[in-house]
Design a protein around this motif. Structure first.
Motif, PDB file in Angstrom:
ATOM      1  N   TRP A 106       7.675  -1.860   4.427  1.00  0.00           N
ATOM      2  CA  TRP A 106       7.224  -2.953   3.551  1.00  0.00           C
ATOM      3  C   TRP A 106       7.406  -4.298   4.255  1.00  0.00           C
ATOM      4  O   TRP A 106       6.497  -5.122   4.286  1.00  0.00           O
ATOM      5  CB  TRP A 106       8.036  -2.903   2.261  1.00  0.00           C
ATOM      6  N   GLU A 107       8.583  -4.503   4.851  1.00  0.00           N
ATOM      7  CA  GLU A 107       8.867  -5.770   5.532  1.00  0.00           C
ATOM      8  C   GLU A 107       8.012  -5.927   6.788  1.00  0.00           C
ATOM      9  O   GLU A 107       7.542  -7.024   7.104  1.00  0.00           O
ATOM     10  CB  GLU A 107      10.355  -5.872   5.881  1.00  0.00           C
ATOM     11  N   LYS A 108       7.785  -4.840   7.511  1.00  0.00           N
ATOM     12  CA  LYS A 108       6.952  -4.908   8.716  1.00  0.00           C
ATOM     13  C   LYS A 108       5.504  -5.277   8.356  1.00  0.00           C
ATOM     14  O   LYS A 108       4.859  -6.068   9.043  1.00  0.00           O
ATOM     15  CB  LYS A 108       6.975  -3.559   9.448  1.00  0.00           C
ATOM     16  N   LEU A 109       5.013  -4.694   7.276  1.00  0.00           N
ATOM     17  CA  LEU A 109       3.647  -4.984   6.840  1.00  0.00           C
ATOM     18  C   LEU A 109       3.503  -6.446   6.419  1.00  0.00           C
ATOM     19  O   LEU A 109       2.480  -7.077   6.671  1.00  0.00           O
ATOM     20  CB  LEU A 109       3.261  -4.061   5.679  1.00  0.00           C
ATOM     21  N   LYS A 110       4.543  -6.988   5.771  1.00  0.00           N
ATOM     22  CA  LYS A 110       4.492  -8.390   5.349  1.00  0.00           C
ATOM     23  C   LYS A 110       4.383  -9.311   6.562  1.00  0.00           C
ATOM     24  O   LYS A 110       3.664 -10.322   6.531  1.00  0.00           O
ATOM     25  CB  LYS A 110       5.740  -8.733   4.521  1.00  0.00           C
ATOM     26  N   LEU A 111       5.092  -8.967   7.646  1.00  0.00           N
ATOM     27  CA  LEU A 111       5.016  -9.777   8.865  1.00  0.00           C
ATOM     28  C   LEU A 111       3.619  -9.676   9.486  1.00  0.00           C
ATOM     29  O   LEU A 111       3.088 -10.662   9.997  1.00  0.00           O
ATOM     30  CB  LEU A 111       6.088  -9.331   9.863  1.00  0.00           C
ATOM     31  N   LYS A 112       3.027  -8.483   9.408  1.00  0.00           N
ATOM     32  CA  LYS A 112       1.676  -8.307   9.944  1.00  0.00           C
ATOM     33  C   LYS A 112       0.654  -9.104   9.142  1.00  0.00           C
ATOM     34  O   LYS A 112      -0.410  -9.466   9.640  1.00  0.00           O
ATOM     35  CB  LYS A 112       1.299  -6.824   9.923  1.00  0.00           C
ATOM     36  N   GLU A 113       0.974  -9.354   7.872  1.00  0.00           N
ATOM     37  CA  GLU A 113       0.060 -10.106   7.004  1.00  0.00           C
ATOM     38  C   GLU A 113       0.078 -11.600   7.321  1.00  0.00           C
ATOM     39  O   GLU A 113      -0.650 -12.378   6.707  1.00  0.00           O
ATOM     40  CB  GLU A 113       0.443  -9.892   5.540  1.00  0.00           C
ATOM     41  N   GLY A 114       0.955 -12.002   8.248  1.00  0.00           N
ATOM     42  CA  GLY A 114       0.959 -13.408   8.647  1.00  0.00           C
ATOM     43  C   GLY A 114       2.218 -14.172   8.301  1.00  0.00           C
ATOM     44  O   GLY A 114       2.340 -15.356   8.632  1.00  0.00           O
ATOM     45  N   LYS A 115       3.169 -13.525   7.637  1.00  0.00           N
ATOM     46  CA  LYS A 115       4.423 -14.218   7.324  1.00  0.00           C
ATOM     47  C   LYS A 115       5.219 -14.395   8.618  1.00  0.00           C
ATOM     48  O   LYS A 115       5.320 -13.480   9.429  1.00  0.00           O
ATOM     49  CB  LYS A 115       5.228 -13.425   6.293  1.00  0.00           C
ATOM     50  N   LYS A 116       5.768 -15.593   8.808  1.00  0.00           N
ATOM     51  CA  LYS A 116       6.497 -15.882  10.042  1.00  0.00           C
ATOM     52  C   LYS A 116       7.940 -15.409   9.977  1.00  0.00           C
ATOM     53  O   LYS A 116       8.594 -15.237  11.001  1.00  0.00           O
ATOM     54  CB  LYS A 116       6.450 -17.383  10.321  1.00  0.00           C
ATOM     55  N   SER A 117       8.464 -15.241   8.771  1.00  0.00           N
ATOM     56  CA  SER A 117       9.852 -14.833   8.609  1.00  0.00           C
ATOM     57  C   SER A 117       9.967 -13.848   7.458  1.00  0.00           C
ATOM     58  O   SER A 117       9.275 -13.979   6.441  1.00  0.00           O
ATOM     59  CB  SER A 117      10.733 -16.055   8.315  1.00  0.00           C
ATOM     60  N   VAL A 118      10.861 -12.871   7.605  1.00  0.00           N
ATOM     61  CA  VAL A 118      11.092 -11.920   6.516  1.00  0.00           C
ATOM     62  C   VAL A 118      11.733 -12.607   5.316  1.00  0.00           C
ATOM     63  O   VAL A 118      11.728 -12.073   4.206  1.00  0.00           O
ATOM     64  CB  VAL A 118      11.995 -10.741   6.956  1.00  0.00           C
ATOM     65  N   LEU A 119      12.267 -13.814   5.543  1.00  0.00           N
ATOM     66  CA  LEU A 119      12.939 -14.530   4.450  1.00  0.00           C
ATOM     67  C   LEU A 119      12.003 -15.450   3.676  1.00  0.00           C
ATOM     68  O   LEU A 119      12.429 -16.100   2.723  1.00  0.00           O
ATOM     69  CB  LEU A 119      14.115 -15.344   5.011  1.00  0.00           C
ATOM     70  N   GLU A 120      10.724 -15.486   4.067  1.00  0.00           N
ATOM     71  CA  GLU A 120       9.764 -16.349   3.369  1.00  0.00           C
ATOM     72  C   GLU A 120       9.602 -15.975   1.906  1.00  0.00           C
ATOM     73  O   GLU A 120       9.304 -16.810   1.064  1.00  0.00           O
ATOM     74  CB  GLU A 120       8.397 -16.296   4.053  1.00  0.00           C
ATOM     75  N   GLY A 121       9.804 -14.693   1.598  1.00  0.00           N
ATOM     76  CA  GLY A 121       9.597 -14.228   0.231  1.00  0.00           C
ATOM     77  C   GLY A 121      10.761 -14.478  -0.700  1.00  0.00           C
ATOM     78  O   GLY A 121      10.711 -14.102  -1.875  1.00  0.00           O
ATOM     79  N   VAL A 122      11.831 -15.110  -0.210  1.00  0.00           N
ATOM     80  CA  VAL A 122      12.982 -15.403  -1.068  1.00  0.00           C
ATOM     81  C   VAL A 122      12.765 -16.769  -1.717  1.00  0.00           C
ATOM     82  O   VAL A 122      12.767 -17.788  -1.023  1.00  0.00           O
ATOM     83  CB  VAL A 122      14.305 -15.412  -0.259  1.00  0.00           C
ATOM     84  N   PRO A 123      12.571 -16.818  -3.046  1.00  0.00           N
ATOM     85  CA  PRO A 123      12.307 -18.109  -3.701  1.00  0.00           C
ATOM     86  C   PRO A 123      13.434 -19.116  -3.492  1.00  0.00           C
ATOM     87  O   PRO A 123      14.613 -18.772  -3.600  1.00  0.00           O
ATOM     88  CB  PRO A 123      12.192 -17.729  -5.188  1.00  0.00           C
TER      89      PRO A 123
END
Length: 256
Positions: free
Chosen positions: A118-135
Protein backbone atom coordinates in the motif's frame (compact mmCIF):
# COMPACT_ATOMS: atom_id res chain seq x y z
CA UNK A 1 -30.84 -6.12 3.65
CA UNK A 2 -30.48 -6.53 -0.11
CA UNK A 3 -28.27 -4.30 -2.24
CA UNK A 4 -31.42 -2.91 -3.86
CA UNK A 5 -32.80 -1.77 -0.50
CA UNK A 6 -29.43 -0.35 0.52
CA UNK A 7 -29.21 1.69 -2.68
CA UNK A 8 -32.80 2.87 -2.20
CA UNK A 9 -31.97 4.08 1.32
CA UNK A 10 -28.91 5.94 0.00
CA UNK A 11 -31.01 7.50 -2.78
CA UNK A 12 -33.51 8.66 -0.12
CA UNK A 13 -30.70 10.43 1.74
CA UNK A 14 -29.52 12.14 -1.46
CA UNK A 15 -33.07 13.38 -2.18
CA UNK A 16 -33.45 14.71 1.37
CA UNK A 17 -30.09 16.48 1.07
CA UNK A 18 -31.26 18.17 -2.14
CA UNK A 19 -34.46 19.29 -0.43
CA UNK A 20 -32.68 20.63 2.64
CA UNK A 21 -30.14 22.53 0.55
CA UNK A 22 -32.95 24.17 -1.42
CA UNK A 23 -35.44 24.87 1.39
CA UNK A 24 -33.77 25.02 4.83
CA UNK A 25 -32.25 28.42 5.78
CA UNK A 26 -29.50 26.77 7.89
CA UNK A 27 -28.54 24.15 5.31
CA UNK A 28 -28.48 26.78 2.55
CA UNK A 29 -25.81 28.77 4.38
CA UNK A 30 -23.36 25.94 5.01
CA UNK A 31 -19.97 25.74 3.27
CA UNK A 32 -17.08 23.28 3.34
CA UNK A 33 -15.45 25.50 5.95
CA UNK A 34 -18.48 25.83 8.26
CA UNK A 35 -19.07 22.07 8.23
CA UNK A 36 -15.44 21.15 8.99
CA UNK A 37 -15.49 21.54 12.78
CA UNK A 38 -18.88 19.80 12.96
CA UNK A 39 -17.48 16.82 11.04
CA UNK A 40 -14.57 16.59 13.48
CA UNK A 41 -17.03 16.58 16.40
CA UNK A 42 -19.12 13.85 14.78
CA UNK A 43 -15.99 11.76 14.24
CA UNK A 44 -15.09 12.00 17.93
CA UNK A 45 -18.67 11.12 18.89
CA UNK A 46 -18.41 8.02 16.72
CA UNK A 47 -15.11 7.18 18.43
CA UNK A 48 -16.78 7.47 21.86
CA UNK A 49 -19.62 5.18 20.79
CA UNK A 50 -17.14 2.58 19.51
CA UNK A 51 -15.16 2.67 22.76
CA UNK A 52 -18.39 2.29 24.74
CA UNK A 53 -19.37 -0.61 22.46
CA UNK A 54 -22.77 1.05 22.08
CA UNK A 55 -23.75 -0.35 18.68
CA UNK A 56 -27.02 1.55 18.47
CA UNK A 57 -25.11 4.80 19.03
CA UNK A 58 -22.47 3.69 16.48
CA UNK A 59 -25.28 3.33 13.92
CA UNK A 60 -26.57 6.84 14.68
CA UNK A 61 -23.12 8.44 14.55
CA UNK A 62 -22.32 6.70 11.26
CA UNK A 63 -25.51 8.27 9.91
CA UNK A 64 -24.35 11.69 11.04
CA UNK A 65 -20.99 11.22 9.33
CA UNK A 66 -22.64 9.92 6.16
CA UNK A 67 -24.82 13.01 6.10
CA UNK A 68 -21.68 15.16 6.22
CA UNK A 69 -20.13 13.27 3.30
CA UNK A 70 -23.30 13.72 1.26
CA UNK A 71 -23.41 17.40 2.30
CA UNK A 72 -19.84 18.05 1.13
CA UNK A 73 -20.57 16.29 -2.16
CA UNK A 74 -23.72 18.38 -2.65
CA UNK A 75 -21.73 21.58 -2.15
CA UNK A 76 -19.09 20.31 -4.58
CA UNK A 77 -21.76 19.59 -7.20
CA UNK A 78 -23.06 23.16 -6.97
CA UNK A 79 -19.69 24.52 -8.11
CA UNK A 80 -19.27 21.70 -10.67
CA UNK A 81 -16.11 20.49 -8.92
CA UNK A 82 -17.35 17.02 -7.89
CA UNK A 83 -20.48 15.17 -6.85
CA UNK A 84 -21.25 12.03 -4.84
CA UNK A 85 -20.65 9.80 -7.89
CA UNK A 86 -17.18 11.30 -8.29
CA UNK A 87 -16.48 10.69 -4.60
CA UNK A 88 -17.60 7.04 -4.85
CA UNK A 89 -15.74 6.38 -8.10
CA UNK A 90 -12.56 7.98 -6.77
CA UNK A 91 -12.43 5.69 -3.74
CA UNK A 92 -13.39 2.65 -5.84
CA UNK A 93 -10.52 3.30 -8.26
CA UNK A 94 -8.11 3.82 -5.38
CA UNK A 95 -9.16 0.58 -3.67
CA UNK A 96 -8.81 -1.42 -6.89
CA UNK A 97 -5.39 0.10 -7.63
CA UNK A 98 -4.10 -0.46 -4.09
CA UNK A 99 -5.31 -4.07 -3.84
CA UNK A 100 -3.45 -5.73 -6.72
CA UNK A 101 -3.53 -8.98 -4.71
CA UNK A 102 -7.32 -8.95 -5.24
CA UNK A 103 -7.75 -7.24 -8.62
CA UNK A 104 -4.49 -8.28 -10.30
CA UNK A 105 -1.95 -11.07 -10.11
CA UNK A 106 0.14 -9.81 -7.15
CA UNK A 107 0.62 -12.42 -4.42
CA UNK A 108 0.90 -11.48 -0.72
CA UNK A 109 1.53 -13.76 2.23
CA UNK A 110 -0.01 -11.73 5.07
CA UNK A 111 -1.55 -8.45 6.28
CA UNK A 112 1.86 -6.87 6.82
CA UNK A 113 2.83 -7.35 3.19
CA UNK A 114 -0.48 -5.76 2.13
CA UNK A 115 0.37 -2.65 4.19
CA UNK A 116 3.89 -2.47 2.74
CA UNK A 117 2.54 -2.72 -0.83
CA UNK A 118 0.00 0.00 0.00
CA UNK A 119 2.77 2.44 0.97
CA UNK A 120 4.89 1.54 -2.07
CA UNK A 121 1.94 2.15 -4.40
CA UNK A 122 1.29 5.55 -2.80
CA UNK A 123 4.89 6.57 -3.55
CA UNK A 124 4.47 5.41 -7.15
CA UNK A 125 1.38 7.62 -7.38
CA UNK A 126 3.62 10.65 -6.93
CA UNK A 127 3.78 11.16 -3.18
CA UNK A 128 7.25 12.35 -2.18
CA UNK A 129 7.05 11.04 1.38
CA UNK A 130 5.24 8.19 3.11
CA UNK A 131 4.33 10.73 5.79
CA UNK A 132 2.37 12.99 3.41
CA UNK A 133 -0.83 11.16 4.29
CA UNK A 134 -0.63 12.05 8.00
CA UNK A 135 -2.98 15.02 8.58
CA UNK A 136 -1.24 18.02 10.16
CA UNK A 137 -4.21 18.75 12.42
CA UNK A 138 -4.34 15.29 14.03
CA UNK A 139 -3.99 15.29 17.84
CA UNK A 140 -0.33 14.64 18.71
CA UNK A 141 -0.86 11.19 20.24
CA UNK A 142 -2.83 9.91 17.25
CA UNK A 143 -0.37 11.57 14.87
CA UNK A 144 2.60 9.82 16.51
CA UNK A 145 0.84 6.49 16.12
CA UNK A 146 0.07 7.11 12.44
CA UNK A 147 3.64 8.28 11.76
CA UNK A 148 5.00 5.06 13.21
CA UNK A 149 2.53 2.95 11.22
CA UNK A 150 3.51 4.74 8.02
CA UNK A 151 7.27 4.30 8.37
CA UNK A 152 6.78 0.69 9.41
CA UNK A 153 5.13 0.17 6.01
CA UNK A 154 8.48 0.83 4.29
CA UNK A 155 10.51 -1.25 6.75
CA UNK A 156 11.71 1.48 9.13
CA UNK A 157 10.95 -0.23 12.41
CA UNK A 158 12.38 -2.12 15.36
CA UNK A 159 12.75 -5.87 15.00
CA UNK A 160 11.93 -7.03 18.54
CA UNK A 161 9.73 -5.68 21.37
CA UNK A 162 12.62 -5.72 23.86
CA UNK A 163 14.51 -3.24 21.67
CA UNK A 164 11.61 -0.81 21.94
CA UNK A 165 11.37 -1.29 25.71
CA UNK A 166 15.11 -0.59 25.98
CA UNK A 167 14.50 2.62 24.06
CA UNK A 168 11.70 3.61 26.46
CA UNK A 169 14.05 3.14 29.41
CA UNK A 170 16.82 5.07 27.65
CA UNK A 171 14.42 7.98 27.03
CA UNK A 172 13.24 7.92 30.66
CA UNK A 173 16.85 8.16 31.85
CA UNK A 174 17.48 11.11 29.52
CA UNK A 175 14.33 12.79 30.84
CA UNK A 176 15.51 12.41 34.44
CA UNK A 177 18.87 13.98 33.56
CA UNK A 178 17.12 17.02 32.10
CA UNK A 179 14.68 17.23 35.04
CA UNK A 180 17.68 17.58 37.33
CA UNK A 181 19.25 20.17 35.04
CA UNK A 182 16.09 22.29 35.30
CA UNK A 183 16.11 23.34 31.63
CA UNK A 184 12.37 23.48 30.84
CA UNK A 185 12.81 23.40 27.08
CA UNK A 186 14.99 20.26 27.24
CA UNK A 187 12.60 18.67 29.75
CA UNK A 188 9.73 19.15 27.31
CA UNK A 189 11.77 17.74 24.44
CA UNK A 190 12.75 14.63 26.41
CA UNK A 191 9.22 14.17 27.72
CA UNK A 192 8.03 14.13 24.11
CA UNK A 193 10.63 11.48 23.30
CA UNK A 194 9.34 9.34 26.20
CA UNK A 195 5.77 9.58 24.95
CA UNK A 196 6.82 8.81 21.36
CA UNK A 197 8.75 5.73 22.48
CA UNK A 198 5.83 4.53 24.65
CA UNK A 199 3.48 4.84 21.67
CA UNK A 200 5.99 2.80 19.68
CA UNK A 201 6.04 0.14 22.41
CA UNK A 202 2.23 0.07 22.40
CA UNK A 203 2.34 -1.00 18.73
CA UNK A 204 4.51 -3.97 19.62
CA UNK A 205 2.02 -4.94 22.34
CA UNK A 206 -0.87 -4.64 19.84
CA UNK A 207 -2.35 -1.88 21.98
CA UNK A 208 -3.93 1.23 20.47
CA UNK A 209 -2.49 4.02 22.66
CA UNK A 210 -5.40 6.39 22.01
CA UNK A 211 -7.94 3.74 23.05
CA UNK A 212 -5.84 2.75 26.06
CA UNK A 213 -5.55 6.34 27.30
CA UNK A 214 -9.26 6.99 26.74
CA UNK A 215 -10.12 3.88 28.77
CA UNK A 216 -8.02 5.28 31.59
CA UNK A 217 -9.69 8.70 31.22
CA UNK A 218 -13.14 7.09 31.49
CA UNK A 219 -12.04 5.02 34.48
CA UNK A 220 -10.64 8.08 36.26
CA UNK A 221 -13.78 10.12 35.58
CA UNK A 222 -16.01 7.33 36.94
CA UNK A 223 -13.95 6.99 40.13
CA UNK A 224 -13.64 10.72 40.69
CA UNK A 225 -17.38 11.22 40.25
CA UNK A 226 -17.97 8.47 42.82
CA UNK A 227 -15.68 10.38 45.16
CA UNK A 228 -17.65 13.58 44.50
CA UNK A 229 -20.97 11.85 45.17
CA UNK A 230 -19.71 10.41 48.48
CA UNK A 231 -18.41 13.81 49.55
CA UNK A 232 -21.82 15.23 48.66
CA UNK A 233 -23.54 12.64 50.87
CA UNK A 234 -21.34 13.80 53.76
CA UNK A 235 -22.14 17.41 52.95
CA UNK A 236 -18.44 18.11 52.77
CA UNK A 237 -16.81 19.90 49.78
CA UNK A 238 -13.84 18.03 48.31
CA UNK A 239 -11.58 21.01 48.96
CA UNK A 240 -12.29 20.62 52.70
CA UNK A 241 -11.35 16.93 52.74
CA UNK A 242 -7.86 15.61 53.37
CA UNK A 243 -6.17 13.37 50.82
CA UNK A 244 -6.45 10.50 53.32
CA UNK A 245 -10.24 11.00 53.50
CA UNK A 246 -10.51 11.15 49.72
CA UNK A 247 -8.39 8.01 49.37
CA UNK A 248 -10.98 6.01 51.34
CA UNK A 249 -13.65 6.70 48.74
CA UNK A 250 -11.19 6.42 45.85
CA UNK A 251 -10.29 2.90 46.97
CA UNK A 252 -13.99 2.07 47.28
CA UNK A 253 -14.49 3.24 43.72
CA UNK A 254 -11.64 1.01 42.52
CA UNK A 255 -13.38 -2.05 43.98
CA UNK A 256 -16.71 -1.33 42.30
Amino acid sequence: MSKELQLKAFERLLIIMDELREQCPWDKKQTLQTLRHLTIEETYELGDAILDNDLNEVKKELGDLLLHIVFYAKIGSETNDFDIADVCNEICEKLIHRHPHIYSDTVVKDEEEVKQNWEKLKLKEGKKSVLEGVPKSLPALVKASRIQDKVKGVGFDWEEPHQVWDKVQEELEELQIEVQSGDQDKIEAEFGDVLFSMINYARFLNVNPEDALERTNKKFIKRFQYLESKAGELGKPLMDMTLAEMDVFWNEAKKL
